[in-house]
Design a protein around this motif. Structure first.
Motif, PDB file in Angstrom:
ATOM      1  N   ILE A  60       1.004  -1.410   0.294  1.00  0.00           N
ATOM      2  CA  ILE A  60      -0.410   0.342   0.272  1.00  0.00           C
ATOM      3  C   ILE A  60       0.714   1.407  -0.182  1.00  0.00           C
ATOM      4  CG2 ILE A  60      -1.933  -1.191   0.609  1.00  0.00           C
ATOM      5  CD1 ILE A  60      -0.815   0.553   3.541  1.00  0.00           C
ATOM      6  N   ASP A  61       0.489   1.557  -0.969  1.00  0.00           N
ATOM      7  CA  ASP A  61       1.187   2.993  -0.932  1.00  0.00           C
ATOM      8  C   ASP A  61       0.889   4.499   0.864  1.00  0.00           C
ATOM      9  OD1 ASP A  61      -1.125   4.880  -1.286  1.00  0.00           O
ATOM     10  OD2 ASP A  61      -0.681   5.328  -3.073  1.00  0.00           O
ATOM     11  N   LYS A  62       1.754   5.412   0.488  1.00  0.00           N
ATOM     12  CA  LYS A  62       2.168   6.520   1.966  1.00  0.00           C
ATOM     13  C   LYS A  62       0.185   7.389   1.914  1.00  0.00           C
ATOM     14  CE  LYS A  62       4.244  10.642   3.745  1.00  0.00           C
ATOM     15  NZ  LYS A  62       5.713  11.080   3.057  1.00  0.00           N
ATOM     16  N   ARG A  63      -0.596   7.613   1.049  1.00  0.00           N
ATOM     17  CA  ARG A  63      -1.548   8.055   0.979  1.00  0.00           C
ATOM     18  C   ARG A  63      -2.033   7.272   1.617  1.00  0.00           C
ATOM     19  NH1 ARG A  63      -4.254  10.835  -3.873  1.00  0.00           N
ATOM     20  NH2 ARG A  63      -3.005  12.350  -2.779  1.00  0.00           N
ATOM     21  N   ARG A  64      -2.326   6.099   0.928  1.00  0.00           N
ATOM     22  CA  ARG A  64      -3.440   4.745   1.882  1.00  0.00           C
ATOM     23  C   ARG A  64      -3.084   4.343   3.232  1.00  0.00           C
ATOM     24  NH1 ARG A  64      -8.473   3.517   0.572  1.00  0.00           N
ATOM     25  NH2 ARG A  64      -7.525   3.003  -1.855  1.00  0.00           N
ATOM     26  N   MET A  65      -1.159   4.319   3.844  1.00  0.00           N
ATOM     27  CA  MET A  65      -1.505   4.497   4.736  1.00  0.00           C
ATOM     28  C   MET A  65      -1.612   5.697   6.036  1.00  0.00           C
ATOM     29  SD  MET A  65       0.172   1.577   7.150  1.00  0.00           S
ATOM     30  CE  MET A  65      -0.278   2.709   8.647  1.00  0.00           C
ATOM     31  N   ALA A  66      -1.838   6.785   5.371  1.00  0.00           N
ATOM     32  CA  ALA A  66      -1.866   8.376   5.897  1.00  0.00           C
ATOM     33  C   ALA A  66      -3.726   8.105   6.514  1.00  0.00           C
ATOM     34  CB  ALA A  66      -1.974   9.061   5.050  1.00  0.00           C
ATOM     35  N   HIS A  67      -4.823   7.480   5.361  1.00  0.00           N
ATOM     36  CA  HIS A  67      -5.834   6.623   5.978  1.00  0.00           C
ATOM     37  C   HIS A  67      -6.392   6.290   6.827  1.00  0.00           C
ATOM     38  CE1 HIS A  67     -10.046   6.460   4.754  1.00  0.00           C
ATOM     39  NE2 HIS A  67     -10.249   5.413   4.467  1.00  0.00           N
ATOM     40  N   TYR A  68      -5.364   5.046   7.389  1.00  0.00           N
ATOM     41  CA  TYR A  68      -5.023   4.062   7.727  1.00  0.00           C
ATOM     42  C   TYR A  68      -4.730   4.684   9.439  1.00  0.00           C
ATOM     43  CZ  TYR A  68      -6.517  -0.317   5.531  1.00  0.00           C
ATOM     44  OH  TYR A  68      -6.717  -1.045   4.678  1.00  0.00           O
ATOM     45  N   ASP A  69      -4.240   5.717   8.969  1.00  0.00           N
ATOM     46  CA  ASP A  69      -3.260   6.766   9.906  1.00  0.00           C
ATOM     47  C   ASP A  69      -5.002   7.022  10.915  1.00  0.00           C
ATOM     48  OD1 ASP A  69      -1.614   5.443  10.546  1.00  0.00           O
ATOM     49  OD2 ASP A  69      -0.689   7.032   9.476  1.00  0.00           O
ATOM     50  N   MET A  70      -5.269   7.977   9.834  1.00  0.00           N
ATOM     51  CA  MET A  70      -6.787   8.913  10.174  1.00  0.00           C
ATOM     52  C   MET A  70      -8.202   8.430  10.711  1.00  0.00           C
ATOM     53  SD  MET A  70      -5.473  11.830  10.101  1.00  0.00           S
ATOM     54  CE  MET A  70      -7.139  12.914  10.297  1.00  0.00           C
ATOM     55  N   MET A  71      -8.432   7.240  10.615  1.00  0.00           N
ATOM     56  CA  MET A  71      -8.865   6.280  10.693  1.00  0.00           C
ATOM     57  C   MET A  71      -8.797   5.448  12.285  1.00  0.00           C
ATOM     58  SD  MET A  71     -10.268   2.967   8.647  1.00  0.00           S
ATOM     59  CE  MET A  71      -9.881   1.466   8.493  1.00  0.00           C
ATOM     60  N   CYS A  72      -7.733   5.116  12.190  1.00  0.00           N
ATOM     61  CA  CYS A  72      -7.603   4.471  13.573  1.00  0.00           C
ATOM     62  C   CYS A  72      -6.378   4.583  14.732  1.00  0.00           C
ATOM     63  CB  CYS A  72      -6.869   2.768  12.710  1.00  0.00           C
ATOM     64  SG  CYS A  72      -7.419   1.779  11.859  1.00  0.00           S
ATOM     65  N   LEU A  73      -6.212   5.661  14.027  1.00  0.00           N
ATOM     66  CA  LEU A  73      -5.303   5.891  15.774  1.00  0.00           C
ATOM     67  C   LEU A  73      -6.118   7.741  15.977  1.00  0.00           C
ATOM     68  CD1 LEU A  73      -1.720   6.265  14.364  1.00  0.00           C
ATOM     69  CD2 LEU A  73      -3.347   4.289  14.952  1.00  0.00           C
ATOM     70  N   ALA A  74      -6.302   7.398  17.468  1.00  0.00           N
ATOM     71  CA  ALA A  74      -6.656   8.609  18.199  1.00  0.00           C
ATOM     72  C   ALA A  74      -5.432   9.566  18.095  1.00  0.00           C
ATOM     73  CB  ALA A  74      -7.397   8.177  19.561  1.00  0.00           C
ATOM     74  N   PRO A  75      -6.197  10.986  18.035  1.00  0.00           N
ATOM     75  CA  PRO A  75      -5.097  12.145  18.165  1.00  0.00           C
ATOM     76  C   PRO A  75      -5.209  12.184  19.187  1.00  0.00           C
ATOM     77  CG  PRO A  75      -7.623  12.634  17.923  1.00  0.00           C
ATOM     78  CD  PRO A  75      -7.401  11.520  17.951  1.00  0.00           C
ATOM     79  N   GLN A  76      -3.463  13.004  19.854  1.00  0.00           N
ATOM     80  CA  GLN A  76      -3.723  12.504  21.192  1.00  0.00           C
ATOM     81  C   GLN A  76      -4.129  13.882  22.106  1.00  0.00           C
ATOM     82  OE1 GLN A  76       0.796  14.355  21.697  1.00  0.00           O
ATOM     83  NE2 GLN A  76       1.246  14.084  19.077  1.00  0.00           N
ATOM     84  N   ASP A  77      -3.425  13.793  23.496  1.00  0.00           N
ATOM     85  CA  ASP A  77      -3.921  14.923  24.032  1.00  0.00           C
ATOM     86  C   ASP A  77      -3.515  16.348  24.232  1.00  0.00           C
ATOM     87  OD1 ASP A  77      -6.817  13.449  24.734  1.00  0.00           O
ATOM     88  OD2 ASP A  77      -5.843  12.702  26.722  1.00  0.00           O
ATOM     89  N   TYR A  78      -3.092  17.149  24.362  1.00  0.00           N
ATOM     90  CA  TYR A  78      -2.145  18.590  23.549  1.00  0.00           C
ATOM     91  C   TYR A  78      -2.588  18.888  25.341  1.00  0.00           C
ATOM     92  CZ  TYR A  78      -1.120  17.483  19.045  1.00  0.00           C
ATOM     93  OH  TYR A  78      -0.234  16.770  18.086  1.00  0.00           O
ATOM     94  N   ASP A  79      -1.909  19.362  26.176  1.00  0.00           N
ATOM     95  CA  ASP A  79      -1.859  20.406  27.090  1.00  0.00           C
ATOM     96  C   ASP A  79      -1.210  21.725  26.959  1.00  0.00           C
ATOM     97  OD1 ASP A  79       0.820  19.391  26.959  1.00  0.00           O
ATOM     98  OD2 ASP A  79       0.849  17.564  29.327  1.00  0.00           O
ATOM     99  N   ALA A  80      -0.879  22.341  28.380  1.00  0.00           N
ATOM    100  CA  ALA A  80      -0.588  24.212  27.814  1.00  0.00           C
ATOM    101  C   ALA A  80       1.221  23.244  27.639  1.00  0.00           C
ATOM    102  CB  ALA A  80      -0.665  24.484  29.024  1.00  0.00           C
ATOM    103  N   GLY A  81       1.909  22.967  27.634  1.00  0.00           N
ATOM    104  CA  GLY A  81       3.162  22.685  27.504  1.00  0.00           C
ATOM    105  C   GLY A  81       3.785  21.846  25.194  1.00  0.00           C
TER     106      GLY A  81
END
Length: 106
Positions: free
Chosen positions: A28-49
């Motif tokens: 699979i190519d980079k674009r398809r992998m990016a799609h899996y990243d967005m679909m499967c991974l939760a965005p991390q939490d961002y604190d003040a730092g």
């Protein structure tokens, strides 16, 4: 600063690991992998730092970061002061900025 984001669930983790193996092997190519990243991974939490460190790394003012995110400068100020935490679309956009840089959202 970037850490490996966590999967949304064990099932998403298994799907992402399989897709990552396919990407590594060239099926699979980079674009398809990016799609899996967005679909499967939760965005991390961002604190003040983390918000401040990301803004510094991108060399943006609070007002410029607010413009990129579609938020107000006072909201970014509150995130960096620890009074508020980014959530929803803002958190997702911060995650994209963190992983891919400002070019990904402009």
């Amino acid at each position: 600063m970037s850490t490996q984001p966590k999967a949304k669930s064990r099932i998403f983790q298994a799907v992402h690991e399989g897709a990552n193996d396919l990407y590594r092997l060239g099926f699979i190519d980079k674009r398809r992998m990016a799609h899996y990243d967005m679909m499967c991974l939760a965005p991390q939490d961002y604190d003040a730092g983390k918000v401040r460190a990301l803004r510094d790394r991108l060399r943006l003012s609070q007002a410029a970061l607010a413009d990129v995110l579609g938020a107000s400068a006072s909201t970014v100020r509150k995130w960096e002061a620890g009074d508020k935490h980014p959530s929803g679309p803002s958190r997702r956009l911060l995650d994209i900025l963190d992983r891919k840089g400002i070019e990904a959202v402009l």
